[in-house]
Design an enzyme around this catalytic site. Structure first.
Site, PDB file in Angstrom:
ATOM      1  N   CYS A 137       0.810  -1.231   0.000  1.00 19.53           N
ATOM      2  CA  CYS A 137       0.000   0.000   0.000  1.00 19.53           C
ATOM      3  C   CYS A 137       0.842   1.280   0.000  1.00 19.53           C
ATOM      4  O   CYS A 137       0.548   2.232  -0.727  1.00 19.53           O
ATOM      5  CB  CYS A 137      -0.956  -0.001   1.196  1.00 19.53           C
ATOM      6  SG  CYS A 137      -0.283  -0.731   2.694  1.00 19.53           S
ATOM      7  N   HIS A 154      -2.994   6.274   4.643  1.00 17.52           N
ATOM      8  CA  HIS A 154      -1.562   6.400   4.913  1.00 17.52           C
ATOM      9  C   HIS A 154      -1.097   7.770   4.406  1.00 17.52           C
ATOM     10  O   HIS A 154      -1.488   8.213   3.315  1.00 17.52           O
ATOM     11  CB  HIS A 154      -0.753   5.354   4.147  1.00 17.52           C
ATOM     12  CG  HIS A 154      -0.913   3.941   4.634  1.00 17.52           C
ATOM     13  ND1 HIS A 154      -1.630   3.574   5.751  1.00 17.52           N
ATOM     14  CD2 HIS A 154      -0.396   2.784   4.128  1.00 17.52           C
ATOM     15  CE1 HIS A 154      -1.563   2.264   5.916  1.00 17.52           C
ATOM     16  NE2 HIS A 154      -0.823   1.753   4.938  1.00 17.52           N
TER      17      HIS A 154
HETATM   18  O1  25A Z   1      -6.374 -12.225   8.799  1.00 15.51           O
HETATM   19  P1  25A Z   1      -5.921 -13.328   7.916  1.00 15.51           P
HETATM   20  O2  25A Z   1      -5.926 -14.682   8.639  1.00 15.51           O
HETATM   21  O3  25A Z   1      -4.683 -13.104   7.171  1.00 15.51           O
HETATM   22  O4  25A Z   1      -7.080 -13.507   6.813  1.00 15.51           O
HETATM   23  C1  25A Z   1      -7.456 -12.499   5.891  1.00 15.51           C
HETATM   24  C2  25A Z   1      -8.521 -13.000   4.953  1.00 15.51           C
HETATM   25  O5  25A Z   1      -8.089 -14.221   4.344  1.00 15.51           O
HETATM   26  C3  25A Z   1      -8.894 -15.284   4.717  1.00 15.51           C
HETATM   27  C4  25A Z   1      -9.608 -14.815   5.936  1.00 15.51           C
HETATM   28  O6  25A Z   1     -10.770 -15.554   6.109  1.00 15.51           O
HETATM   29  C5  25A Z   1      -9.838 -13.389   5.626  1.00 15.51           C
HETATM   30  O7  25A Z   1     -10.909 -13.232   4.741  1.00 15.51           O
HETATM   31  N1  25A Z   1      -8.124 -16.453   4.968  1.00 15.51           N
HETATM   32  C6  25A Z   1      -7.169 -16.645   5.890  1.00 15.51           C
HETATM   33  N2  25A Z   1      -6.698 -17.893   5.841  1.00 15.51           N
HETATM   34  C7  25A Z   1      -7.371 -18.505   4.852  1.00 15.51           C
HETATM   35  C8  25A Z   1      -7.363 -19.807   4.301  1.00 15.51           C
HETATM   36  N3  25A Z   1      -6.576 -20.774   4.736  1.00 15.51           N
HETATM   37  C9  25A Z   1      -8.275 -17.566   4.295  1.00 15.51           C
HETATM   38  N4  25A Z   1      -9.075 -17.867   3.300  1.00 15.51           N
HETATM   39  C10 25A Z   1      -9.007 -19.119   2.835  1.00 15.51           C
HETATM   40  N5  25A Z   1      -8.190 -20.067   3.312  1.00 15.51           N
HETATM   41  P2  25A Z   1     -11.285 -15.920   7.586  1.00 15.51           P
HETATM   42  O8  25A Z   1     -12.296 -16.962   7.405  1.00 15.51           O
HETATM   43  O9  25A Z   1     -10.145 -16.200   8.462  1.00 15.51           O
HETATM   44  O10 25A Z   1     -12.082 -14.604   7.951  1.00 15.51           O
HETATM   45  C11 25A Z   1     -11.986 -13.878   9.082  1.00 15.51           C
HETATM   46  C12 25A Z   1     -11.489 -12.486   8.685  1.00 15.51           C
HETATM   47  O11 25A Z   1     -12.454 -11.569   9.142  1.00 15.51           O
HETATM   48  C13 25A Z   1     -11.753 -10.439   9.690  1.00 15.51           C
HETATM   49  N6  25A Z   1     -12.008 -10.333  11.078  1.00 15.51           N
HETATM   50  C14 25A Z   1     -11.258 -10.726  12.113  1.00 15.51           C
HETATM   51  N7  25A Z   1     -11.826 -10.463  13.250  1.00 15.51           N
HETATM   52  C15 25A Z   1     -12.972  -9.874  12.936  1.00 15.51           C
HETATM   53  C16 25A Z   1     -13.081  -9.793  11.561  1.00 15.51           C
HETATM   54  N8  25A Z   1     -14.106  -9.259  10.932  1.00 15.51           N
HETATM   55  C17 25A Z   1     -15.088  -8.771  11.679  1.00 15.51           C
HETATM   56  N9  25A Z   1     -15.064  -8.833  13.014  1.00 15.51           N
HETATM   57  C18 25A Z   1     -14.049  -9.372  13.675  1.00 15.51           C
HETATM   58  N10 25A Z   1     -14.026  -9.436  15.004  1.00 15.51           N
HETATM   59  C19 25A Z   1     -10.315 -10.607   9.510  1.00 15.51           C
HETATM   60  O12 25A Z   1      -9.923 -10.044   8.267  1.00 15.51           O
HETATM   61  C20 25A Z   1     -10.258 -12.110   9.485  1.00 15.51           C
HETATM   62  O13 25A Z   1      -9.115 -12.549   8.884  1.00 15.51           O
HETATM   63  P3  25A Z   1      -8.706  -8.997   8.169  1.00 15.51           P
HETATM   64  O14 25A Z   1      -9.264  -7.710   7.719  1.00 15.51           O
HETATM   65  O15 25A Z   1      -7.895  -8.978   9.420  1.00 15.51           O
HETATM   66  O16 25A Z   1      -7.794  -9.568   7.000  1.00 15.51           O
HETATM   67  C21 25A Z   1      -7.015  -8.753   6.274  1.00 15.51           C
HETATM   68  C22 25A Z   1      -5.739  -9.531   5.851  1.00 15.51           C
HETATM   69  O17 25A Z   1      -5.212  -8.835   4.784  1.00 15.51           O
HETATM   70  C23 25A Z   1      -3.977  -8.227   5.165  1.00 15.51           C
HETATM   71  N11 25A Z   1      -3.992  -6.856   4.645  1.00 15.51           N
HETATM   72  C24 25A Z   1      -4.731  -5.820   5.065  1.00 15.51           C
HETATM   73  N12 25A Z   1      -4.464  -4.740   4.352  1.00 15.51           N
HETATM   74  C25 25A Z   1      -3.567  -5.109   3.434  1.00 15.51           C
HETATM   75  C26 25A Z   1      -3.274  -6.453   3.623  1.00 15.51           C
HETATM   76  N13 25A Z   1      -2.428  -7.115   2.849  1.00 15.51           N
HETATM   77  C27 25A Z   1      -1.817  -6.407   1.872  1.00 15.51           C
HETATM   78  N14 25A Z   1      -2.056  -5.111   1.610  1.00 15.51           N
HETATM   79  C28 25A Z   1      -2.920  -4.424   2.394  1.00 15.51           C
HETATM   80  N15 25A Z   1      -3.145  -3.141   2.123  1.00 15.51           N
HETATM   81  C29 25A Z   1      -3.929  -8.230   6.655  1.00 15.51           C
HETATM   82  O18 25A Z   1      -2.608  -8.253   7.124  1.00 15.51           O
HETATM   83  C30 25A Z   1      -4.668  -9.512   6.940  1.00 15.51           C
HETATM   84  O19 25A Z   1      -3.813 -10.624   6.791  1.00 15.51           O
HETATM   85  O1  L14 Z   2       0.960  -5.402   1.766  1.00 18.51           O
HETATM   86  O2  L14 Z   2       0.074  -2.216   7.622  1.00 18.51           O
HETATM   87  O3  L14 Z   2       2.846  -6.163   2.400  1.00 18.51           O
HETATM   88  O4  L14 Z   2       0.518  -3.992   8.755  1.00 18.51           O
HETATM   89  C1  L14 Z   2       1.617  -5.963   5.126  1.00 18.51           C
HETATM   90  C2  L14 Z   2       1.593  -5.174   6.438  1.00 18.51           C
HETATM   91  C3  L14 Z   2       0.399  -4.109   4.018  1.00 18.51           C
HETATM   92  C4  L14 Z   2       0.415  -3.302   5.280  1.00 18.51           C
HETATM   93  C5  L14 Z   2       1.790  -5.592   2.641  1.00 18.51           C
HETATM   94  C6  L14 Z   2       0.367  -3.402   7.690  1.00 18.51           C
HETATM   95  C7  L14 Z   2       1.554  -4.991   3.991  1.00 18.51           C
HETATM   96  C8  L14 Z   2       0.467  -4.207   6.436  1.00 18.51           C
END
Ligand code: 25A
Ligand code: L14
Length: 348
Positions: A131, A244
């Site tokens: 990002c 950001h």
């Molecule tokens: O957090 P995770 O584990 O990395 O998972 C992120 C997403 O991937 C899915 C997961 O589904 C979620 O949709 N996922 C993980 N493992 C998976 C697998 N083996 C998988 N899908 C398939 N197979 P989930 O079923 O685990 O869903 C739960 C998700 O809901 C959010 N959550 C948590 N607590 C919550 C809640 N929502 C509402 N109320 C609550 N109390 C949470 O999503 C959880 O994972 P999240 O927002 O935390 O996930 C964002 C992921 O993306 C990364 N990220 C964020 N911004 C960026 C980014 N990556 C790159 N660039 C960005 N700009 C975060 O670091 C996070 O990993």
């Molecule tokens: O996309 O803000 O590599 O914690 C992983 C860490 C995005 C931001 C990525 C954070 C990042 C993230």
């Protein structure tokens, strides 16, 4: 955009970025005949909003991609590493938001305003940059084209939503606890983030930089296709929910005045200049939240060097920093007829 309609899967659909991806597909009227929401078994059966209705979340498996044209992943690096190769095997093109494939030579790393042409040679997996890198290169590319950038010194002020839903909840909870005279629970970040700044995003590496800082260094060179651009970064987590901000010092080969930079940036794709110090006008995270543009302001000449500029760059990290950029990539793939994969076994 061509009339062709495609089948799209969103992997990680329940996350902060996944939900924004669905919203972005809807808002931009993406030509999808069908959208499939995938997440872990934990979320299977739950629903996510899409086009006024709801999609039932299915568990992501190796078989999820049969008949799917494009899969947009935001499910973390491990999940992408495990499942993207199977998507490609099914003939599905992956646009991945994690850091898993970004520096892999087989995978283009794309910000459409900067290097959409890199999509022409894709092999099935396309990486969406970090990002902080995305918003920076959108602002750097027009300056580079005009005056050739040699060096960038950047400090970031990054929102907690970058860490996903859990980062948002941590800040919210700590603020509530502190206003109630309670000790804040610290679980997502190593220290309290409420009313604090942490010079620490992602993990520390052997060179004492963080991984987030080195992503800005390395991804910038790959996207802008110029190893002559030296970047050094300090990335800081601040108690902001969305958006950001970045303070950048840019040294160029050719002289460029602040006035010229303002004109160049105001004509650049994806950029909006907000720069009028006399009227207190400059970009802020609270205004960028929910918006698509990269906002640039505080443009001024660095008076300590011959050819230098300072500027302040702000964008919504969940939109242009993640969901929107990924959907823009998918739009180019459809419009340019770049779907399908040449070698389905490449990543297995
Ligand atoms: O957090 P995770 O584990 O990395 O998972 C992120 C997403 O991937 C899915 C997961 O589904 C979620 O949709 N996922 C993980 N493992 C998976 C697998 N083996 C998988 N899908 C398939 N197979 P989930 O079923 O685990 O869903 C739960 C998700 O809901 C959010 N959550 C948590 N607590 C919550 C809640 N929502 C509402 N109320 C609550 N109390 C949470 O999503 C959880 O994972 P999240 O927002 O935390 O996930 C964002 C992921 O993306 C990364 N990220 C964020 N911004 C960026 C980014 N990556 C790159 N660039 C960005 N700009 C975060 O670091 C996070 O990993
Ligand atoms: O996309 O803000 O590599 O914690 C992983 C860490 C995005 C931001 C990525 C954070 C990042 C993230």
């Amino acid at each position: 955009m061509s009339a062709k309609e495609v089948v799209v899967a969103v992997a990680g659909a329940t996350g902060a970025v996944g939900r924004e991806m669905l919203k972005t597909l809807e808002q931009r009227n993406f030509p999808a005949s069908k959208v499939i929401a995938l997440a872990s078994s934990r979320s299977a059966g739950k629903t996510v909003p899409y086009r006024g209705g709801e999609l039932v979340v299915q568990e992501l498996t190796e078989k999820s991609f049969e008949g799917v044209d494009i899969a947009i992943f935001s499910a973390g690096g491990g999940t992408s590493q495990k499942f993207s190769p199977h998507a490609v095997k099914s003939g599905c093109v992956v646009v991945d938001n994690s850091s898993a494939w970004r520096m892999d030579d087989r995978c283009p790393l794309v910000v459409p305003e900067v290097n959409a042409h890199a999509l022409e040679k894709h092999n099935g997996i396309i990486a969406n940059p970090n990002c902080s890198t995305i918003q920076m290169v959108v602002a750097l590319q027009p300056i580079h084209e005009a005056a050739k950038i040699r060096r960038v010194v950047v400090s970031s002020y990054q929102a907690v939503s970058g860490t996903g839903q859990k980062g948002i909840e941590e800040l919210e909870k700590q603020v509530r606890q502190l206003f109630n005279m309670q000790d804040p629970d610290v679980s997502v970040y190593p220290y309290q983030i409420a009313f604090n700044c942490l010079p620490h995003i992602d993990v520390f590496l052997d060179n004492d930089y963080t991984k987030e800082e080195m992503k800005m260094v390395n991804e910038t060179v790959k996207i802008m296709e110029d190893p002559g651009i030296k970047v050094t970064a300090t990335t800081v987590r601040v108690p902001v929910f969305y958006g950001h901000s970045e303070a950048g010092n840019i040294e160029t080969e050719k002289k460029i005045t602040a006035k010229e930079a303002r004109v160049i940036l105001s004509r650049a794709p994806g950029v909006k200049v907000l720069d009028n110090p006399r009227e207190n006008i400059y970009p802020m995270a609270i205004d960028a939240a929910g918006e698509d543009e990269v906002f640039v302001g505080r443009i001024r000449e660095d008076e300590t060097i011959a050819n230098g500029l300072n500027m302040w760059v702000v964008a919504d990290n969940i939109r242009k920093g993640a969901a929107l950029n990924a959907v823009q990539i998918a739009e180019v793939l459809v419009a340019e007829g770049l779907l399908g994969v040449k070698d389905p076994d490449m990543f297995l």
